[in-house]
Scaffold this motif. Structure first.
Motif, mmCIF file in Angstrom:
data_model
loop_
_atom_site.group_PDB
_atom_site.id
_atom_site.type_symbol
_atom_site.label_atom_id
_atom_site.label_comp_id
_atom_site.label_asym_id
_atom_site.label_seq_id
_atom_site.Cartn_x
_atom_site.Cartn_y
_atom_site.Cartn_z
ATOM 1 N N ALA A 142 49.693 42.056 43.039
ATOM 2 C CA ALA A 142 48.822 42.457 44.781
ATOM 3 C C ALA A 142 48.205 42.779 45.718
ATOM 4 O O ALA A 142 47.521 42.551 46.529
ATOM 5 C CB ALA A 142 50.316 43.366 45.221
ATOM 6 N N VAL A 143 47.667 43.947 44.510
ATOM 7 C CA VAL A 143 45.875 43.983 44.641
ATOM 8 C C VAL A 143 45.031 42.788 44.955
ATOM 9 O O VAL A 143 43.790 43.180 44.958
ATOM 10 C CB VAL A 143 45.509 45.490 43.978
ATOM 11 N N LEU A 144 44.924 42.111 43.881
ATOM 12 C CA LEU A 144 44.094 41.090 43.096
ATOM 13 C C LEU A 144 44.469 40.061 44.746
ATOM 14 O O LEU A 144 43.713 39.741 44.894
ATOM 15 C CB LEU A 144 44.766 40.281 42.212
ATOM 16 N N LYS A 145 45.553 39.561 45.695
ATOM 17 C CA LYS A 145 45.769 38.969 46.515
ATOM 18 C C LYS A 145 45.026 39.907 47.379
ATOM 19 O O LYS A 145 44.667 38.441 48.328
ATOM 20 C CB LYS A 145 47.378 38.501 46.758
ATOM 21 N N ARG A 146 45.010 40.644 47.491
ATOM 22 C CA ARG A 146 45.412 40.747 48.810
ATOM 23 C C ARG A 146 43.425 41.153 49.000
ATOM 24 O O ARG A 146 42.600 40.599 49.859
ATOM 25 C CB ARG A 146 45.270 42.697 49.312
ATOM 26 N N TYR A 147 43.123 42.031 48.011
ATOM 27 C CA TYR A 147 41.390 41.139 47.609
ATOM 28 C C TYR A 147 40.952 40.475 48.222
ATOM 29 O O TYR A 147 39.796 40.049 49.222
ATOM 30 C CB TYR A 147 40.606 41.996 46.425
ATOM 31 N N ALA A 148 41.472 39.632 47.201
ATOM 32 C CA ALA A 148 40.959 37.639 47.494
ATOM 33 C C ALA A 148 41.265 36.826 49.050
ATOM 34 O O ALA A 148 39.934 36.969 49.958
ATOM 35 C CB ALA A 148 41.830 36.885 46.456
ATOM 36 N N GLU A 149 41.951 37.680 49.761
ATOM 37 C CA GLU A 149 41.809 37.288 51.126
ATOM 38 C C GLU A 149 40.821 38.109 51.565
ATOM 39 O O GLU A 149 40.744 37.520 52.627
ATOM 40 C CB GLU A 149 43.661 37.842 51.508
ATOM 41 N N SER A 172 38.641 33.920 45.046
ATOM 42 C CA SER A 172 39.128 32.989 44.492
ATOM 43 C C SER A 172 39.632 35.003 43.496
ATOM 44 O O SER A 172 39.353 35.232 43.916
ATOM 45 C CB SER A 172 38.416 32.212 43.288
ATOM 46 N N MET A 173 41.169 33.766 43.229
ATOM 47 C CA MET A 173 41.401 34.874 42.737
ATOM 48 C C MET A 173 41.363 35.313 40.870
ATOM 49 O O MET A 173 41.300 36.490 40.775
ATOM 50 C CB MET A 173 43.592 34.479 42.358
ATOM 51 N N GLU A 174 39.731 33.967 40.735
ATOM 52 C CA GLU A 174 39.738 34.825 39.531
ATOM 53 C C GLU A 174 38.221 35.986 40.285
ATOM 54 O O GLU A 174 37.849 36.482 39.021
ATOM 55 C CB GLU A 174 38.904 33.180 38.711
ATOM 56 N N GLU A 175 37.471 35.618 40.975
ATOM 57 C CA GLU A 175 36.979 36.234 41.074
ATOM 58 C C GLU A 175 37.565 37.697 41.727
ATOM 59 O O GLU A 175 36.616 38.334 41.224
ATOM 60 C CB GLU A 175 35.638 35.840 42.578
ATOM 61 N N GLU A 235 39.674 39.111 39.817
ATOM 62 C CA GLU A 235 39.840 39.448 38.669
ATOM 63 C C GLU A 235 38.503 39.539 38.384
ATOM 64 O O GLU A 235 38.653 41.076 37.524
ATOM 65 C CB GLU A 235 40.809 38.341 37.555
ATOM 66 N N ARG A 236 37.986 39.297 38.282
ATOM 67 C CA ARG A 236 36.414 40.343 37.484
ATOM 68 C C ARG A 236 36.466 41.228 38.352
ATOM 69 O O ARG A 236 35.716 42.425 38.030
ATOM 70 C CB ARG A 236 35.774 38.962 37.681
ATOM 71 N N VAL A 237 36.494 41.271 39.763
ATOM 72 C CA VAL A 237 35.790 42.695 40.173
ATOM 73 C C VAL A 237 36.913 43.306 39.685
ATOM 74 O O VAL A 237 36.379 44.902 40.062
ATOM 75 C CB VAL A 237 36.005 42.288 41.766
ATOM 76 N N PHE A 238 38.282 42.791 39.595
ATOM 77 C CA PHE A 238 38.771 44.200 39.352
ATOM 78 C C PHE A 238 39.029 45.016 38.122
ATOM 79 O O PHE A 238 38.870 46.284 37.649
ATOM 80 C CB PHE A 238 40.859 43.276 39.237
ATOM 81 N N THR A 239 38.235 44.251 37.103
ATOM 82 C CA THR A 239 37.922 44.498 36.030
ATOM 83 C C THR A 239 36.421 44.816 35.551
ATOM 84 O O THR A 239 36.530 46.447 35.645
ATOM 85 C CB THR A 239 37.218 42.956 35.252
ATOM 86 N N ALA A 240 35.925 45.202 36.350
ATOM 87 C CA ALA A 240 34.756 45.533 36.971
ATOM 88 C C ALA A 240 34.937 47.490 37.758
ATOM 89 O O ALA A 240 34.612 48.305 37.009
ATOM 90 C CB ALA A 240 33.892 45.197 38.105
ATOM 91 N N TRP A 241 36.483 47.188 38.557
ATOM 92 C CA TRP A 241 36.866 48.653 38.458
ATOM 93 C C TRP A 241 37.535 49.446 37.977
ATOM 94 O O TRP A 241 37.273 50.241 37.769
ATOM 95 C CB TRP A 241 37.540 48.189 39.288
ATOM 96 N N ILE A 258 20.517 39.684 48.331
ATOM 97 C CA ILE A 258 19.533 39.454 47.568
ATOM 98 C C ILE A 258 19.437 40.454 45.266
ATOM 99 O O ILE A 258 19.123 39.936 45.385
ATOM 100 C CB ILE A 258 17.999 40.661 47.837
ATOM 101 N N ASP A 259 20.507 41.014 46.044
ATOM 102 C CA ASP A 259 21.531 42.219 45.008
ATOM 103 C C ASP A 259 21.921 40.938 44.329
ATOM 104 O O ASP A 259 22.330 41.382 42.725
ATOM 105 C CB ASP A 259 21.474 42.796 44.613
ATOM 106 N N ARG A 260 23.115 40.446 44.250
ATOM 107 C CA ARG A 260 24.132 39.577 44.079
ATOM 108 C C ARG A 260 24.643 38.397 44.659
ATOM 109 O O ARG A 260 25.206 38.900 45.731
ATOM 110 C CB ARG A 260 25.462 41.047 43.909
ATOM 111 N N PRO A 261 23.474 37.725 44.293
ATOM 112 C CA PRO A 261 24.037 35.987 45.403
ATOM 113 C C PRO A 261 24.872 35.437 45.209
ATOM 114 O O PRO A 261 25.723 34.960 46.523
ATOM 115 C CB PRO A 261 22.816 35.194 44.871
ATOM 116 N N THR A 262 26.147 35.921 44.901
ATOM 117 C CA THR A 262 27.610 34.831 44.347
ATOM 118 C C THR A 262 28.433 35.913 44.974
ATOM 119 O O THR A 262 29.244 35.815 44.717
ATOM 120 C CB THR A 262 27.754 35.397 42.975
ATOM 121 N N ARG A 263 28.188 37.413 45.253
ATOM 122 C CA ARG A 263 29.542 37.642 46.083
ATOM 123 C C ARG A 263 30.113 37.488 46.930
ATOM 124 O O ARG A 263 29.645 37.396 47.770
ATOM 125 C CB ARG A 263 29.066 39.622 46.270
ATOM 126 N N CYS A 264 31.686 37.314 46.819
ATOM 127 C CA CYS A 264 32.116 37.164 48.490
ATOM 128 C C CYS A 264 32.075 38.553 49.092
ATOM 129 O O CYS A 264 32.621 39.375 48.352
ATOM 130 C CB CYS A 264 33.546 36.395 47.676
#
Length: 158
Positions: free
Chosen positions: A27-34, A39-42, A44-50, A148-154
């Motif tokens: 539920a957290v991953l889906k809400r963040y992605a929306e 993507s859900m993969e992204e 998941e990567r952010v949730f791992t960092a959290w 400029i610090d993280r160009p791939t962030r959504c």
């Protein structure tokens, strides 16, 4: 600043870190992605960092500051308050990880020390989610343009 040696962390790894890092919450991953149009993969990567931050916050003394991306995930998780409280109870040994903005929370020095501590605990952290100190870091931490610090962030609205 106190850093834990690998042996000290290993003593607690099986009990705390391994179960925490394997935790997931669809539920957290889906809400963040929306919310952040990624993507859900992204997500998941952010949730791992959290989760890496949660471990860092559990062991590190003093003020901690996270990247904007990790903070965004934290906000998303907090929206799921029952799951968040349960996570803290089960995976942080009952320690409720409060989110309390302070006047110096955007301090680059606090961020750098938090990031260094996380690097000391984990074999690897994602530089695109935990950006290294750069001239634009203070602007990024204060909610400004982080591209400029993280160009791939959504980001919402990107």
């Amino acid at each position: 600043m106190q850093f834990f040696s690998t042996n000290e962390l290993k003593d607690q790894y099986d009990d705390l870190v391994a179960p925490l890092m394997s935790y997931t919450n669809d539920a957290v991953l889906k809400r963040y992605a929306e919310d952040h149009k990624c993507s859900m993969e992204e997500a998941e990567r952010v949730f791992t960092a959290w989760k890496q931050f949660a471990v860092t916050a559990h062991f590190m003394k003093g003020r901690k500051t996270v990247s904007r991306t990790v903070d965004d995930m934290w906000h998303t998780f907090l929206l799921h308050s029952r799951s968040y409280a349960d996570f803290c109870d089960r995976y942080l040994q009952g320690y409720f990880l409060h989110h309390e903005p302070t006047s110096d929370e955007k301090s680059p020095e606090n961020y750098v020390s938090t990031r260094e501590f996380a690097e000391g605990l984990f074999a690897e952290i994602d530089d695109s989610i935990w950006p290294k100190a750069t001239p634009g870091l203070a602007r990024c931490l204060s909610g400004g343009d982080c591209r400029i610090d993280r160009p791939t962030r959504c980001r919402a609205g990107s």
